[in-house]
Structure formats: C-alpha cells, structure tokens
Design a protein around this motif. Sequence first.
Motif, PDB file in Angstrom:
ATOM      1  N   LYS A 189      -7.091 -67.087  -9.259  1.00 31.26           N
ATOM      2  CA  LYS A 189      -6.516 -66.460  -8.081  1.00 31.26           C
ATOM      3  C   LYS A 189      -5.075 -66.824  -7.676  1.00 31.26           C
ATOM      4  O   LYS A 189      -4.490 -66.330  -6.668  1.00 31.26           O
ATOM      5  N   SER A 226      -8.818 -58.289   4.194  1.00 29.67           N
ATOM      6  CA  SER A 226      -8.888 -57.939   2.776  1.00 29.67           C
ATOM      7  C   SER A 226      -7.668 -57.724   2.472  1.00 29.67           C
ATOM      8  O   SER A 226      -6.700 -57.368   3.250  1.00 29.67           O
ATOM      9  N   ASN A 227      -7.225 -57.575   0.960  1.00 29.11           N
ATOM     10  CA  ASN A 227      -6.120 -57.140   0.383  1.00 29.11           C
ATOM     11  C   ASN A 227      -4.889 -58.370   1.035  1.00 29.11           C
ATOM     12  O   ASN A 227      -3.873 -57.985   1.058  1.00 29.11           O
ATOM     13  N   GLU A 260      -6.869 -62.806  -1.096  1.00 32.35           N
ATOM     14  CA  GLU A 260      -7.129 -62.134  -2.351  1.00 32.35           C
ATOM     15  C   GLU A 260      -6.750 -63.045  -3.325  1.00 32.35           C
ATOM     16  O   GLU A 260      -7.226 -63.371  -4.497  1.00 32.35           O
ATOM     17  N   HIS A 261      -5.251 -63.162  -3.155  1.00 31.24           N
ATOM     18  CA  HIS A 261      -4.578 -64.079  -4.271  1.00 31.24           C
ATOM     19  C   HIS A 261      -3.370 -64.768  -3.846  1.00 31.24           C
ATOM     20  O   HIS A 261      -3.117 -64.329  -2.595  1.00 31.24           O
TER      21      HIS A 261
END
Length: 176
Positions: free
Chosen positions: A95, A33-34, A61-62
């Motif tokens: 995203k 995550s992150n 995530e991005h």
Amino acid sequence: MADIVALSSGNPGLLRPQLHPNYQPKPLSDSTSNRLALVIGSNGFVGAHLTARLSADPQVEHVLAMVRGSPERTAEQRFDEALIRYRIKSAFLEKITILNASPTEPYWGLDRRTYVELAEQVRLVFNCASSTEYDLSYAQIIQDWVMSFLQVLQFCMQGLSKHLSGILGGTLVMPK
C-alpha cells in the motif's frame, strides 16, 4: 516572503495569511474510500512510523511516502533503511509508493503534470519533514523549514481539499 517584509518593517500583521478573495474550497466528501495519503519526510522517525500506521489503516487506500533521494542512496533505499533503523515491521508495503521528491524544490522536484495530478488525488497530507538542528538562525532555516512549509500549504490549496497535519516545534498536530 511576507516574513521578510514583516521583519523589515516591524509589522507582525503582515505575517497573517490571506486567501485570495475568489478562493472557493472544494467540500470534503464523507466517503472513506479512495483516500490517498501523502507523508512528507517518510524516512524520519515520526514519518516512517506514520507511513506504516497509515498503510495498516483500512480507511486509507494508498500511502505516498515522500523521501528525498541523494547521490549516495535512492529514496527507496532511504525509506527501507528507516524501517530497519526504527524496527518497523508493521508496514503494508503493497500500500506504499515511494515518491522521490523534496519539499524544498518548486513542484517538489517533480514535473508540473505529476505535481498537479497528485494535487487532484491526495486527500490527506502529513508534513513530517524537518531538521534536528535547532541551534540554527532563522536565516539558515528559512529555506528548509519556512519555504518548504509554504509549498506544502500551496499544494493543499490546489486540487481536492485536503486535511493537513504536521509537526510544528517537535509536536505532531492532528485535526480533531
């Protein structure tokens, strides 16, 4: 400028990179995550496809898509043109954030605070910035190829530990 010293002295050993003796890398966590990915050169063929692919990856995530704006076209316009030119329809644009920056500039042309914040957040770095002019001399490519890559390495050594992948001699090099 180790390359210039090494070439001048005829000592290729001076090209071996050395870390500062006090450098302690921060361990990479196993968390998926992150994850913030940075693609440098997102408006080129490989960079645009990689940006789209990363935006579809649930473990990312991005994606920050680094594109150098110009007086004629903004970084956003250049990225959009790349998606059209290379017929990329699979990008999850929600995203992706376009980062108007240049790997050839100190702090990539960003203010120092923004640069440091990125170094603390980015986990994955993909260097796809290059030139297609392969008939230039070393003196002509040192700024765009060598010095910009050294700045990418410097960024990767700051803040969080990062995975670095890049194109070297036309080949995408990925960690195993």
